[in-house]
Design a protein around this motif. Sequence first.
Motif, PDB file in Angstrom:
ATOM      1  N   LYS A 207       0.133  44.487  48.425  1.00 34.96           N
ATOM      2  CA  LYS A 207       0.325  42.946  48.352  1.00 34.96           C
ATOM      3  C   LYS A 207       0.915  42.322  49.844  1.00 34.96           C
ATOM      4  O   LYS A 207       0.618  41.255  50.215  1.00 34.96           O
ATOM      5  CB  LYS A 207       1.392  42.816  46.976  1.00 34.96           C
ATOM      6  CG  LYS A 207       0.722  43.017  45.989  1.00 34.96           C
ATOM      7  CD  LYS A 207       1.745  42.509  45.044  1.00 34.96           C
ATOM      8  CE  LYS A 207       1.367  42.635  43.444  1.00 34.96           C
ATOM      9  NZ  LYS A 207       2.248  42.266  42.371  1.00 34.96           N
TER      10      LYS A 207
ATOM     11  N   GLU B 236       4.783  48.301  47.192  1.00 35.98           N
ATOM     12  CA  GLU B 236       3.919  47.092  47.019  1.00 35.98           C
ATOM     13  C   GLU B 236       3.453  46.232  48.451  1.00 35.98           C
ATOM     14  O   GLU B 236       3.028  45.181  48.552  1.00 35.98           O
ATOM     15  CB  GLU B 236       5.096  45.831  46.577  1.00 35.98           C
ATOM     16  CG  GLU B 236       5.675  46.261  45.340  1.00 35.98           C
ATOM     17  CD  GLU B 236       4.695  45.944  44.068  1.00 35.98           C
ATOM     18  OE1 GLU B 236       3.721  45.074  44.098  1.00 35.98           O
ATOM     19  OE2 GLU B 236       4.725  46.804  43.150  1.00 35.98           O
TER      20      GLU B 236
ATOM     21  N   ASP C  39       4.728  35.719  44.977  1.00 39.71           N
ATOM     22  CA  ASP C  39       4.926  37.352  45.468  1.00 39.71           C
ATOM     23  C   ASP C  39       5.685  36.733  47.053  1.00 39.71           C
ATOM     24  O   ASP C  39       6.320  37.919  47.449  1.00 39.71           O
ATOM     25  CB  ASP C  39       3.484  37.830  46.014  1.00 39.71           C
ATOM     26  CG  ASP C  39       2.934  38.500  44.334  1.00 39.71           C
ATOM     27  OD1 ASP C  39       4.201  38.871  43.840  1.00 39.71           O
ATOM     28  OD2 ASP C  39       1.909  38.512  44.271  1.00 39.71           O
TER      29      ASP C  39
END
Length: 370
Positions: free
Chosen positions: A38, A35, A185
């Motif tokens: 991100k 990830e 997030d």
Amino acid sequence: MVQNYLRKIIKKNNRRPFLISLIFVVILLAVTIQESYKWSTLFTPLTAVNSIESIMDLHKQNKFYFQLKKADIYPMDFGIYNYHTVNGIKTSEEELTQIYGILQYDDGYLLILLPKDYLDMSDDELASVTAVADIESLNDGDYHKEAYEEMVKVLSDAYKIEPSVVKENVAEICITIPDHGRLNDQLLFIFYLLGLLISLVFFLYHLLVAFQYRQSRFYKRLDRIGSAEDMEYSINRAAEEGACLYISTLRPSNYAGIVTSDYIIGKKGMSLALGNTRNLVWVHLKLIKHKSHYITVGKTYQVLFYFKDLKAPIAINCPKEDVAANLIDTVSETLRVYCGYSKELEQLYKKNFDAFLKEVHSRKPVEDQL
């Protein structure tokens, strides 16, 4: 040479948490790396974009979050729904959670996924949207691909041109405006990071114990009770001289345990615990059935040791009933302690510890009460 049974049982009990912590480190590290596209824009200033070209440039740079400035948006009759089911049967009405739309700038169009609240916005509000957004590939879900095809159809019908021509000029990506910007997030990143750090600390601790057993919390706990080296010597000498009432350090860690005339080492939950036999007051057998889909697939015979200076019993698990029965018989004969299950004692133990101690003392042989 005298074998070090205390070291064996500590290392045996350390093996499972060592492997579990290692697995957590590997999984969380893999997720964090996966990830990372991100994470790179989670806490940095957002790049402001006001054209399709600038969005495509960010996509080529593998950027994720950005600031969408004064974009024109046209919602489509295409959305994401969810509903609850029980055994495959729908139990509630479908609920619209997100909608798709067309994002327009002077230099082109893109597919955009919006919060359902955008349906309540006026035409003027939709004509100049400013929001935090992110970029996703259409490969992130078949639903995006369906929405993309729907958008191509809408533009094809509007401009009276072939869908293939529209696809040549509209990139296969989806711009998403989350309900809470980057917050979800950011929180997820903090959760993963804390989990990774905690798992890493546990892994390093258990790695240290694997090489230096005296650095374990259990060994240090013994030093707070008395002299850990003296206890270690006493246990090892008893084992060497065949004076151990019970010893199991070679079985799986679930069955690890040592009983001498002076000390008992077993488990409290997943941790090792030590009790002094001078304070032992009650011993009994507990049968634990392991079930799968309501079918018994295995049994564990657990011997519970209760001490007057401990508020929770120490357990030694045995793989067979005769092993547990022999252990209880040996303890009864050697340590002169009350053995045998009693529902009355169990209830007293849970509700009134002082009354429990009095009652169990009264059940000892008369000569042992003096």
